[in-house]
Design a protein around this motif. Sequence first.
Motif, PDB file in Angstrom:
ATOM      1  N   TYR A 272       0.605  -1.235   0.100  1.00  0.00           N
ATOM      2  CA  TYR A 272      -0.070   0.108   0.288  1.00  0.00           C
ATOM      3  C   TYR A 272       0.603   1.061   0.129  1.00  0.00           C
ATOM      4  CZ  TYR A 272      -3.740  -3.321   1.285  1.00  0.00           C
ATOM      5  OH  TYR A 272      -5.009  -4.351   1.068  1.00  0.00           O
ATOM      6  N   PRO A 273       0.052   2.170  -1.021  1.00  0.00           N
ATOM      7  CA  PRO A 273       1.555   3.420  -1.087  1.00  0.00           C
ATOM      8  C   PRO A 273       1.403   3.835   0.929  1.00  0.00           C
ATOM      9  CG  PRO A 273      -0.561   4.079  -2.214  1.00  0.00           C
ATOM     10  CD  PRO A 273      -0.563   2.527  -1.551  1.00  0.00           C
ATOM     11  N   ASP A 274       1.941   5.286   0.821  1.00  0.00           N
ATOM     12  CA  ASP A 274       1.862   5.924   2.386  1.00  0.00           C
ATOM     13  C   ASP A 274       1.129   6.605   1.942  1.00  0.00           C
ATOM     14  OD1 ASP A 274       3.186   6.895   4.445  1.00  0.00           O
ATOM     15  OD2 ASP A 274       4.283   8.073   3.692  1.00  0.00           O
ATOM     16  N   GLY A 275       0.152   6.530   3.596  1.00  0.00           N
ATOM     17  CA  GLY A 275      -1.072   7.310   3.582  1.00  0.00           C
ATOM     18  C   GLY A 275      -2.820   7.097   2.345  1.00  0.00           C
ATOM     19  N   GLY A 276      -1.496   5.713   1.962  1.00  0.00           N
ATOM     20  CA  GLY A 276      -3.540   4.717   1.221  1.00  0.00           C
ATOM     21  C   GLY A 276      -3.681   4.501   2.146  1.00  0.00           C
ATOM     22  N   ILE A 277      -5.476   4.390   1.853  1.00  0.00           N
ATOM     23  CA  ILE A 277      -6.928   3.861   2.374  1.00  0.00           C
ATOM     24  C   ILE A 277      -7.791   3.584   2.174  1.00  0.00           C
ATOM     25  CG2 ILE A 277      -9.146   4.886   3.029  1.00  0.00           C
ATOM     26  CD1 ILE A 277      -7.863   7.740   3.204  1.00  0.00           C
ATOM     27  N   VAL A 278      -7.942   2.031   2.591  1.00  0.00           N
ATOM     28  CA  VAL A 278      -9.022   1.067   2.121  1.00  0.00           C
ATOM     29  C   VAL A 278     -10.079   1.512   3.540  1.00  0.00           C
ATOM     30  CG1 VAL A 278      -9.158  -1.446   2.226  1.00  0.00           C
ATOM     31  CG2 VAL A 278      -6.809  -0.517   1.984  1.00  0.00           C
ATOM     32  N   GLY A 279     -10.761   1.311   2.568  1.00  0.00           N
ATOM     33  CA  GLY A 279     -12.242   1.933   3.425  1.00  0.00           C
ATOM     34  C   GLY A 279     -13.144   0.897   3.769  1.00  0.00           C
ATOM     35  N   PRO A 280     -14.248   0.899   4.961  1.00  0.00           N
ATOM     36  CA  PRO A 280     -14.902  -0.116   5.932  1.00  0.00           C
ATOM     37  C   PRO A 280     -15.117  -1.427   4.945  1.00  0.00           C
ATOM     38  CG  PRO A 280     -15.616   2.301   5.563  1.00  0.00           C
ATOM     39  CD  PRO A 280     -14.888   2.509   4.811  1.00  0.00           C
ATOM     40  N   HIS A 281     -15.127  -2.391   4.950  1.00  0.00           N
ATOM     41  CA  HIS A 281     -15.698  -3.473   4.222  1.00  0.00           C
ATOM     42  C   HIS A 281     -15.169  -4.571   5.761  1.00  0.00           C
ATOM     43  CE1 HIS A 281     -10.697  -3.838   4.241  1.00  0.00           C
ATOM     44  NE2 HIS A 281     -10.911  -4.720   4.197  1.00  0.00           N
ATOM     45  N   CYS A 282     -15.431  -5.589   5.175  1.00  0.00           N
ATOM     46  CA  CYS A 282     -16.037  -6.426   5.770  1.00  0.00           C
ATOM     47  C   CYS A 282     -15.424  -8.707   5.680  1.00  0.00           C
ATOM     48  CB  CYS A 282     -16.726  -6.599   6.939  1.00  0.00           C
ATOM     49  SG  CYS A 282     -18.786  -6.936   6.194  1.00  0.00           S
ATOM     50  N   HIS A 283     -15.213  -8.999   5.596  1.00  0.00           N
ATOM     51  CA  HIS A 283     -14.408 -10.583   4.561  1.00  0.00           C
ATOM     52  C   HIS A 283     -15.604 -11.931   5.030  1.00  0.00           C
ATOM     53  CE1 HIS A 283     -10.927  -8.059   2.800  1.00  0.00           C
ATOM     54  NE2 HIS A 283     -11.373  -8.016   4.835  1.00  0.00           N
ATOM     55  N   ALA A 284     -15.663 -12.943   5.092  1.00  0.00           N
ATOM     56  CA  ALA A 284     -16.637 -14.081   5.255  1.00  0.00           C
ATOM     57  C   ALA A 284     -15.625 -15.311   6.136  1.00  0.00           C
ATOM     58  CB  ALA A 284     -17.208 -14.932   3.573  1.00  0.00           C
TER      59      ALA A 284
ATOM     60  N   VAL B 258      -0.451  -0.773  14.307  1.00  0.00           N
ATOM     61  CA  VAL B 258      -0.096  -2.258  14.091  1.00  0.00           C
ATOM     62  C   VAL B 258       1.455  -1.990  13.793  1.00  0.00           C
ATOM     63  CG1 VAL B 258      -0.026  -4.014  12.704  1.00  0.00           C
ATOM     64  CG2 VAL B 258      -2.147  -2.989  13.594  1.00  0.00           C
ATOM     65  N   PRO B 259       2.607  -1.354  14.446  1.00  0.00           N
ATOM     66  CA  PRO B 259       3.821  -1.513  13.732  1.00  0.00           C
ATOM     67  C   PRO B 259       4.387  -2.488  13.090  1.00  0.00           C
ATOM     68  CG  PRO B 259       3.555  -1.550  16.150  1.00  0.00           C
ATOM     69  CD  PRO B 259       2.405  -2.212  15.486  1.00  0.00           C
ATOM     70  N   PRO B 260       5.638  -2.392  12.545  1.00  0.00           N
ATOM     71  CA  PRO B 260       6.233  -3.408  11.529  1.00  0.00           C
ATOM     72  C   PRO B 260       6.578  -4.913  12.410  1.00  0.00           C
ATOM     73  CG  PRO B 260       7.170  -1.604  11.257  1.00  0.00           C
ATOM     74  CD  PRO B 260       6.374  -1.142  12.459  1.00  0.00           C
ATOM     75  N   GLN B 261       5.929  -6.044  12.341  1.00  0.00           N
ATOM     76  CA  GLN B 261       6.037  -7.067  12.386  1.00  0.00           C
ATOM     77  C   GLN B 261       5.119  -7.388  13.663  1.00  0.00           C
ATOM     78  OE1 GLN B 261       8.642  -8.874  11.091  1.00  0.00           O
ATOM     79  NE2 GLN B 261       9.018  -6.622   9.836  1.00  0.00           N
ATOM     80  N   ARG B 262       4.105  -6.644  13.406  1.00  0.00           N
ATOM     81  CA  ARG B 262       3.522  -7.234  14.357  1.00  0.00           C
ATOM     82  C   ARG B 262       2.259  -7.111  13.463  1.00  0.00           C
ATOM     83  NH1 ARG B 262       7.031  -6.506  17.070  1.00  0.00           N
ATOM     84  NH2 ARG B 262       7.225  -6.011  19.306  1.00  0.00           N
ATOM     85  N   ALA B 263       0.673  -7.898  14.250  1.00  0.00           N
ATOM     86  CA  ALA B 263      -0.407  -8.361  14.036  1.00  0.00           C
ATOM     87  C   ALA B 263      -1.484  -8.020  14.274  1.00  0.00           C
ATOM     88  CB  ALA B 263      -0.603  -9.523  12.880  1.00  0.00           C
ATOM     89  N   LEU B 264      -2.601  -8.052  13.412  1.00  0.00           N
ATOM     90  CA  LEU B 264      -4.181  -7.943  14.430  1.00  0.00           C
ATOM     91  C   LEU B 264      -4.579  -8.797  13.352  1.00  0.00           C
ATOM     92  CD1 LEU B 264      -5.805  -6.212  16.000  1.00  0.00           C
ATOM     93  CD2 LEU B 264      -6.492  -5.251  14.061  1.00  0.00           C
ATOM     94  N   TRP B 265      -5.504  -9.398  14.318  1.00  0.00           N
ATOM     95  CA  TRP B 265      -6.504 -10.784  14.177  1.00  0.00           C
ATOM     96  C   TRP B 265      -8.294  -9.365  14.001  1.00  0.00           C
ATOM     97  CZ3 TRP B 265      -7.156 -15.440  12.597  1.00  0.00           C
ATOM     98  CH2 TRP B 265      -7.857 -16.075  12.432  1.00  0.00           C
ATOM     99  N   VAL B 266      -8.779  -9.464  12.799  1.00  0.00           N
ATOM    100  CA  VAL B 266      -9.972  -9.136  12.428  1.00  0.00           C
ATOM    101  C   VAL B 266     -10.871 -10.624  12.229  1.00  0.00           C
ATOM    102  CG1 VAL B 266     -11.114  -7.525  11.492  1.00  0.00           C
ATOM    103  CG2 VAL B 266      -8.866  -6.933  11.793  1.00  0.00           C
ATOM    104  N   GLY B 267     -11.892 -10.919  13.378  1.00  0.00           N
ATOM    105  CA  GLY B 267     -13.138 -11.682  12.713  1.00  0.00           C
ATOM    106  C   GLY B 267     -13.677 -11.643  11.740  1.00  0.00           C
ATOM    107  N   ALA B 268     -13.994 -13.068  11.875  1.00  0.00           N
ATOM    108  CA  ALA B 268     -14.619 -12.972   9.578  1.00  0.00           C
ATOM    109  C   ALA B 268     -16.518 -12.446  10.455  1.00  0.00           C
ATOM    110  CB  ALA B 268     -15.661 -13.909   9.611  1.00  0.00           C
ATOM    111  N   GLY B 269     -16.508 -11.186   9.764  1.00  0.00           N
ATOM    112  CA  GLY B 269     -17.556 -10.410   9.739  1.00  0.00           C
ATOM    113  C   GLY B 269     -18.141  -9.101  10.927  1.00  0.00           C
ATOM    114  N   VAL B 270     -16.523  -8.656  10.303  1.00  0.00           N
ATOM    115  CA  VAL B 270     -16.300  -7.674  11.274  1.00  0.00           C
ATOM    116  C   VAL B 270     -15.608  -6.321  10.722  1.00  0.00           C
ATOM    117  CG1 VAL B 270     -14.821  -6.462  12.924  1.00  0.00           C
ATOM    118  CG2 VAL B 270     -15.598  -8.491  13.495  1.00  0.00           C
ATOM    119  N   GLU B 271     -16.298  -5.696  10.582  1.00  0.00           N
ATOM    120  CA  GLU B 271     -16.198  -4.228   9.538  1.00  0.00           C
ATOM    121  C   GLU B 271     -15.065  -3.364  10.260  1.00  0.00           C
ATOM    122  OE1 GLU B 271     -18.602  -0.506   8.693  1.00  0.00           O
ATOM    123  OE2 GLU B 271     -19.626  -2.143   7.521  1.00  0.00           O
ATOM    124  N   HIS B 272     -14.233  -3.355   8.807  1.00  0.00           N
ATOM    125  CA  HIS B 272     -12.827  -2.761   9.086  1.00  0.00           C
ATOM    126  C   HIS B 272     -12.351  -1.903   8.788  1.00  0.00           C
ATOM    127  CE1 HIS B 272     -11.665  -6.239   7.675  1.00  0.00           C
ATOM    128  NE2 HIS B 272     -10.656  -5.901   7.278  1.00  0.00           N
TER     129      HIS B 272
END
Length: 71
Positions: free
Chosen positions: A19-31, A54-68
């Motif tokens: 992703y480019p610096d400052g890039g944005i991915v709008g609200p969405h969710c996944h199955a 979320v800094p480098p070398q770290r991760a975030l778990w987003v559950g199924a169906g959770v809008e992010h």
Amino acid sequence: MFGPPAFRGPTVICLGRDYPDGGIVGPHCHARAQLIYAIAGVMEIRAAGSLWLVPPQRALWVGAGVEHAMR
């Protein structure tokens, strides 16, 4: 008592994106649940009424169906 799993797709799917610096991915969710991992840079994730950095070398778990959204 226990039958075959209802979902027969791959157990894990990996997808890499740049992703480019400052890039944005709008609200969405996944199955499926998603592990969002930062190799470099810092990602800002808004999910479930919270803001996560979320800094480098770290991760975030987003559950199924959770809008992010991501920046």
